[in-house]
Design a protein around this motif. Structure first.
Motif, PDB file in Angstrom:
ATOM      1  N   VAL A   1       0.834  -1.203   0.000  1.00  0.00           N
ATOM      2  CA  VAL A   1       0.000   0.000   0.000  1.00  0.00           C
ATOM      3  C   VAL A   1       0.871   1.256   0.000  1.00  0.00           C
ATOM      4  N   VAL A   2       1.931   1.254   0.832  1.00  0.00           N
ATOM      5  CA  VAL A   2       2.814   2.422   0.888  1.00  0.00           C
ATOM      6  C   VAL A   2       3.535   2.608  -0.446  1.00  0.00           C
ATOM      7  N   PHE A   3       4.023   1.501  -1.009  1.00  0.00           N
ATOM      8  CA  PHE A   3       4.709   1.586  -2.297  1.00  0.00           C
ATOM      9  C   PHE A   3       3.775   2.105  -3.383  1.00  0.00           C
ATOM     10  N   ARG A   4       2.543   1.606  -3.351  1.00  0.00           N
ATOM     11  CA  ARG A   4       1.559   2.052  -4.347  1.00  0.00           C
ATOM     12  C   ARG A   4       1.288   3.544  -4.184  1.00  0.00           C
ATOM     13  N   GLY A   5       1.196   4.020  -2.927  1.00  0.00           N
ATOM     14  CA  GLY A   5       0.962   5.437  -2.697  1.00  0.00           C
ATOM     15  C   GLY A   5       2.109   6.296  -3.204  1.00  0.00           C
ATOM     16  N   GLN A   6       3.364   5.840  -2.929  1.00  0.00           N
ATOM     17  CA  GLN A   6       4.525   6.581  -3.406  1.00  0.00           C
ATOM     18  C   GLN A   6       4.563   6.634  -4.924  1.00  0.00           C
ATOM     19  N   LEU A   7       4.308   5.471  -5.555  1.00  0.00           N
ATOM     20  CA  LEU A   7       4.336   5.415  -7.012  1.00  0.00           C
ATOM     21  C   LEU A   7       3.215   6.249  -7.608  1.00  0.00           C
ATOM     22  N   GLU A   8       2.049   6.191  -6.990  1.00  0.00           N
ATOM     23  CA  GLU A   8       0.906   6.950  -7.498  1.00  0.00           C
ATOM     24  C   GLU A   8       1.175   8.446  -7.416  1.00  0.00           C
ATOM     25  N   SER A   9       1.839   8.882  -6.359  1.00  0.00           N
ATOM     26  CA  SER A   9       2.139  10.312  -6.243  1.00  0.00           C
ATOM     27  C   SER A   9       3.093  10.774  -7.331  1.00  0.00           C
ATOM     28  N   ARG A  10       4.061   9.908  -7.695  1.00  0.00           N
ATOM     29  CA  ARG A  10       5.010  10.282  -8.747  1.00  0.00           C
ATOM     30  C   ARG A  10       4.360  10.199 -10.124  1.00  0.00           C
ATOM     31  N   VAL A  11       3.602   9.120 -10.347  1.00  0.00           N
ATOM     32  CA  VAL A  11       2.929   8.963 -11.633  1.00  0.00           C
ATOM     33  C   VAL A  11       1.810   9.990 -11.783  1.00  0.00           C
ATOM     34  N   GLY A  12       1.181  10.346 -10.658  1.00  0.00           N
ATOM     35  CA  GLY A  12       0.089  11.307 -10.712  1.00  0.00           C
ATOM     36  C   GLY A  12       0.525  12.639 -11.302  1.00  0.00           C
ATOM     37  N   ALA A  13       1.750  13.074 -10.978  1.00  0.00           N
ATOM     38  CA  ALA A  13       2.246  14.340 -11.539  1.00  0.00           C
ATOM     39  C   ALA A  13       2.363  14.245 -13.059  1.00  0.00           C
ATOM     40  N   ILE A  14       2.808  13.092 -13.536  1.00  0.00           N
ATOM     41  CA  ILE A  14       2.920  12.895 -14.989  1.00  0.00           C
ATOM     42  C   ILE A  14       1.537  12.889 -15.625  1.00  0.00           C
ATOM     43  N   ARG A  15       0.584  12.204 -14.982  1.00  0.00           N
ATOM     44  CA  ARG A  15      -0.771  12.131 -15.540  1.00  0.00           C
ATOM     45  C   ARG A  15      -1.432  13.509 -15.571  1.00  0.00           C
ATOM     46  N   ARG A  16      -1.245  14.274 -14.501  1.00  0.00           N
ATOM     47  CA  ARG A  16      -1.864  15.609 -14.474  1.00  0.00           C
ATOM     48  C   ARG A  16      -1.279  16.507 -15.570  1.00  0.00           C
ATOM     49  N   THR A  17       0.038  16.419 -15.742  1.00  0.00           N
ATOM     50  CA  THR A  17       0.666  17.209 -16.800  1.00  0.00           C
ATOM     51  C   THR A  17       0.167  16.764 -18.175  1.00  0.00           C
ATOM     52  N   ALA A  18       0.053  15.440 -18.364  1.00  0.00           N
ATOM     53  CA  ALA A  18      -0.441  14.922 -19.641  1.00  0.00           C
ATOM     54  C   ALA A  18      -1.865  15.397 -19.911  1.00  0.00           C
ATOM     55  N   ALA A  19      -2.702  15.440 -18.858  1.00  0.00           N
ATOM     56  CA  ALA A  19      -4.080  15.903 -19.033  1.00  0.00           C
ATOM     57  C   ALA A  19      -4.115  17.380 -19.439  1.00  0.00           C
ATOM     58  N   GLN A  20      -3.249  18.201 -18.838  1.00  0.00           N
ATOM     59  CA  GLN A  20      -3.212  19.620 -19.195  1.00  0.00           C
ATOM     60  C   GLN A  20      -2.714  19.820 -20.619  1.00  0.00           C
ATOM     61  N   ILE A  21      -1.735  19.003 -21.019  1.00  0.00           N
ATOM     62  CA  ILE A  21      -1.241  19.107 -22.400  1.00  0.00           C
ATOM     63  C   ILE A  21      -2.314  18.643 -23.374  1.00  0.00           C
ATOM     64  N   GLU A  22      -3.042  17.578 -22.995  1.00  0.00           N
ATOM     65  CA  GLU A  22      -4.128  17.098 -23.846  1.00  0.00           C
ATOM     66  C   GLU A  22      -5.202  18.167 -24.014  1.00  0.00           C
ATOM     67  N   ALA A  23      -5.373  18.985 -22.988  1.00  0.00           N
ATOM     68  CA  ALA A  23      -6.367  20.059 -23.064  1.00  0.00           C
ATOM     69  C   ALA A  23      -5.897  21.223 -23.924  1.00  0.00           C
ATOM     70  N   GLY A  24      -4.614  21.176 -24.367  1.00  0.00           N
ATOM     71  CA  GLY A  24      -4.129  22.196 -25.288  1.00  0.00           C
ATOM     72  C   GLY A  24      -3.047  23.089 -24.746  1.00  0.00           C
ATOM     73  N   ASP A  25      -2.686  22.942 -23.456  1.00  0.00           N
ATOM     74  CA  ASP A  25      -1.646  23.789 -22.865  1.00  0.00           C
ATOM     75  C   ASP A  25      -0.290  23.102 -23.031  1.00  0.00           C
ATOM     76  N   LEU A  26       0.414  23.410 -24.127  1.00  0.00           N
ATOM     77  CA  LEU A  26       1.698  22.771 -24.410  1.00  0.00           C
ATOM     78  C   LEU A  26       2.843  23.344 -23.588  1.00  0.00           C
ATOM     79  N   THR A  27       2.578  24.358 -22.770  1.00  0.00           N
ATOM     80  CA  THR A  27       3.643  24.943 -21.953  1.00  0.00           C
ATOM     81  C   THR A  27       3.847  24.187 -20.642  1.00  0.00           C
ATOM     82  N   GLN A  28       2.939  23.288 -20.312  1.00  0.00           N
ATOM     83  CA  GLN A  28       3.042  22.567 -19.041  1.00  0.00           C
ATOM     84  C   GLN A  28       4.223  21.597 -19.077  1.00  0.00           C
ATOM     85  N   ARG A  29       4.881  21.446 -17.922  1.00  0.00           N
ATOM     86  CA  ARG A  29       5.993  20.508 -17.790  1.00  0.00           C
ATOM     87  C   ARG A  29       5.858  19.742 -16.476  1.00  0.00           C
TER      88      ARG A  29
END
Length: 471
Positions: free
Chosen positions: A193-221
């Motif tokens: 559970v702890v490992f999943r939480g740590q991984l989810e927090s790191r992957v979550g940042a990538i997913r959120r950035t990908a969602a913003q880029i998908e919405a058209g904001d190519l400046t997000q990193r």
């Protein structure tokens, strides 16, 4: 029914949904699988330790029983049954292991002579080895290991050991193993559970950035942490990819806007000419002139589109697989021969200086097109008296095609822009600003570099390619 009772099914469904989402997590399953593997390994290791420990104790008991049995047989043979009975009584009352020792001396008919266990049918049958059964010892059942021997006079001798201490040890070790297994499983689940939480927090940042880029904001990193771990390196690589995509998208937008702008003017001129020619009563000569004008404009537009297609093809890398060793000297000679009439017409002195050998892997037609663009620009911008030098150079690692003119050159601040599509330094000179963009794309396809240096006066354009290694 109480409100709590009404709410219970909803909570149960929520817990099941949470558990289902947790199980669907790849990180959780990987961590749990690794934890279970570690638990299984620990269980196997502890089980082997348990079996070995119990086995050592059992072997020690068996050796003691065999030794005691042989000693009793020796006493019987030396001193007779009366002395053997005295020895048994003495052993049971000497206070040494008296709480675990088992002895029995009985006649062949089953009459007890000495000992601390009750006579039974099983005990009167000689055993081949050591038996483990329950016996009645001092009025209570005792799970014991014993050995039965028939003496020379037909009497029966039983020598054994009560296993109460061993059973207690087995239970203690078994309980410890079970407790360790439960703790290990809990640690594996919590760790997953702890490992999943740590991984989810790191992957979550990538997913959120990908969602913003998908919405058209190519400046997000993706935010990059200060730690040099796998996720930080992955985030850095993805950000570099996003930078490249943003540059390409800006280039596409720029090219689209520039193409639309550059097409509007010639198309408008063509339309105006054809509208005039299509009016009633127009002179046939004027109609022929308008038609010729439209054909020339369309041919120029065709050249533009051919250049754009060539650039796109070079940037895609599609022709790299067909690379073969080519002689740059031969290509330069062909291009110079093609442009000699043009240079002579414009009174440009065209000089050629070749290296002894200049061979590189590449596409002959594309390299010829790139060199022709450089020579054409050099002739177009050469000074007075006009002079253009074309040649090849070779070093241990690279070969180069060099085109030098004595024109006005390019200011250092503008040299980084001239490879951009539709960028023109002098709009009074005919062209569309695609020549050096094409050269840059062809050079990149060949893993080469286009260098623009000041010749004082003039410009030195050099395409530097990796040298073909002889095998």
């Amino acid at each position: 029914m109480s409100p709590a009772g009404l709410d219970y099914p909803g909570r149960e469904k929520g817990l099941l949904a949470d558990a289902r989402r947790l199980w669907q997590s790849v990180a959780f399953r990987l961590a749990l699988g690794y934890g279970v593997s570690v638990v299984l390994f620990m269980m196997v290791l502890l089980s082997v330790l348990y079996v070995q420990t119990i086995g050592v104790l059992q072997n020690r008991i068996d050796r003691q029983l065999v030794s005691a049995s042989h000693r009793m047989l020796s006493h019987f043979e030396a001193y007779g049954p009366e002395r053997l009975a005295d020895d048994i009584t003495e052993n049971l009352t000497d206070g040494v292991n008296s709480d675990t020792e088992i002895y029995l001396l009985a006649t062949a008919s089953g009459k007890k002579i000495a000992g601390n266990i009750a006579v039974s049918r099983d005990l009167l049958r000689p055993t081949f080895g050591i038996t483990e059964k329950q016996v009645l010892r001092d009025g209570r059942l005792s799970y014991s290991r014993y050995r039965t021997e028939q003496l020379a006079d037909g009497s029966i001798l039983v020598v054994g050991r009560d296993l109460r201490d061993q059973r207690d040890l087995e239970q203690l070790v078994g309980n410890a193993l079970m407790a360790a297994a439960v703790v290990a499983v809990l640690l594996a689940v919590v760790g997953a559970v702890v490992f999943r939480g740590q991984l989810e927090s790191r992957v979550g940042a990538i997913r959120r950035t990908a969602a913003q880029i998908e919405a058209g904001d190519l400046t997000q990193r993706i935010p990059v942490s200060g730690r040099d771990d796998e996720f930080a390196r992955l985030s850095h690589d993805i950000n570099m990819m996003l930078d490249r995509i943003e540059i390409l998208m800006d280039g596409v937008r720029h090219v689209s806007n520039t193409i639309a702008h550059n097409l509007r003017t010639p198309l408008s001129r063509i339309r105006a000419k054809l509208e005039v020619a299509s009016r009633p009563g127009t002179d046939p000569a004027q109609m022929a002139q308008a038609t010729a004008f439209a054909i020339r404009e369309i041919e120029e537009l065709t050249v533009v589109f051919d250049k754009l297609l060539q650039i796109a093809e070079a940037e895609s890398g599609a022709r790299r697989q067909a690379f073969q060793p080519v002689s740059l000297n031969d290509i330069v000679a062909d291009v110079v021969e093609l442009y000699e009439p043009v240079a002579e017409e414009k009174h440009v002195e065209l000089q050629v200086h070749m290296a002894d050998e200049a061979v590189a892997p590449g596409d002959k037609d594309l390299l010829a097109s790139a060199i022709a663009n450089l020579v054409d620009n050099a002739i177009k911008y050469a000074g007075s008296p006009a002079r253009v030098i074309v040649g090849t150079r070779a070093t241990d690692e690279t070969v180069s095609v060099v085109v030098q003119d004595n024109g006005p050159g390019i200011q250092a601040i503008e040299r980084s822009k001239v490879g951009t599509r539709f960028f023109r330094l002098n709009r009074r000179v005919p062209g569309y600003g695609l020549g050096l963009a094409s050269v840059t794309a062809i050079a990149s396809l060949h893993h080469a570099t286009l260098h623009l240096d000041d010749a004082g006066p003039g410009l030195i354009a050099r395409i530097e390619l990796p040298r073909m290694r002889s095998t």
